[in-house]
Enzyme design. Structure first.
Site, short mmCIF file in Angstrom:
data_model
loop_
_atom_site.label_atom_id
_atom_site.label_comp_id
_atom_site.label_asym_id
_atom_site.label_seq_id
_atom_site.Cartn_x
_atom_site.Cartn_y
_atom_site.Cartn_z
N SER A 116 68.78 75.49 3.36
CA SER A 116 67.64 75.33 4.25
C SER A 116 67.35 76.64 4.99
CB SER A 116 67.90 74.15 5.20
OG SER A 116 66.72 73.71 5.81
N ASP A 170 62.75 66.11 -1.56
CA ASP A 170 63.08 66.73 -0.27
C ASP A 170 62.00 66.42 0.76
OD1 ASP A 170 63.53 68.62 1.91
OD2 ASP A 170 64.85 69.71 0.56
N HIS A 201 66.91 66.18 1.26
CA HIS A 201 67.33 67.47 1.85
C HIS A 201 68.85 67.46 1.99
CE1 HIS A 201 66.10 71.22 3.65
NE2 HIS A 201 66.80 70.98 4.75
#
Length: 218
Positions: A116, A170, A201
């Site tokens: 991320s 995601d 995610h």
């Protein structure tokens, strides 16, 4: 065993005892997390690697840190704190360079990776300071338009390697962002390994296993 003196807090797993030419893997967590997060993956990383997991410099709360703060508009547009991003990118570059130097690992055996927001930092470092690393590993992330003006000449990326993987569902960083990374790097002399996995995610076992196979292949 050397304990590197770095500008960021970190955790370190040394390579296996008999390793003669160690590699270095530097990991960076996502927003709202800390160095413990990705360090949990260290047992899966091939034994020839030093594994360093860095803590982002900006504190959001107990055990929660960020590489930079950001806000998301109702239409999905993101605004980042650019001075924080710049400061973090400089600290990451210093940490990677210092760790490699102090651990005796040449840049040709350095991999920088993250999840991320940590993946954003990895991608930004590859683009702006490719001389510091051989490869970048980017999970569920995006390319910051703000770093493109600082990108190194394309020729400086010759021979570098990039892993990009993303979850097809995601819900934090849309899959389209991974496609944008793929399109950008298609124009550059980088060996890109791009993969999509079912999931949101998160790093699921199949994605981790495929990433470890890629690390083994370097």
């Amino acid at each position: 065993m050397t304990t590197p003196n770095l500008p960021l807090t970190y955790l370190h797993r040394p390579p296996a005892a008999a390793t003669t030419e160690p590699w270095l893997l530097v990991l960076m967590h996502g927003v709202g997390s800390n160095e413990q997060d990705l360090f949990g993956l260290a047992p899966h990383v091939p034994g020839r690697f030093h594994v360093l997991s860095l803590r982002a410099p900006f504190r959001m709360g107990p055990g929660a840190n960020a590489w930079f703060e950001f806000s998301v508009a109702p239409n999905g547009d993101r605004t980042i704190n650019e001075p924080q991003e710049l400061q973090s990118r400089a600290l990451v570059a210093q940490a990677v360079e210092a760790a490699a130097s102090q651990l005796g690992v040449p840049a040709s055996r350095v991999v920088v990776g993250g999840f991320s927001q940590g993946g954003i930092m990895s991608l930004s470092l590859l683009l702006t300071q490719p001389a510091l690393l051989q490869a970048a590993m980017v999970w569920h992330s995006r390319l910051l338009p703000q770093v493109l003006p600082a990108a190194a000449p394309a020729a400086a990326l010759q021979g570098k390697q990039l892993w990009v993987s993303h979850g097809t569902q995601d819900n934090v960083i849309p899959l389209a962002q991974a496609h944008a990374i793929r399109e950008h790097f298609a124009q550059l002399p980088v060996t890109l390994n791009y993969r999509e996995f079912p999931g949101m995610h998160e790093i699921r076992p199949a994605e981790l296993a495929a990433t470890v196979d890629w690390l083994q292949s370097l």
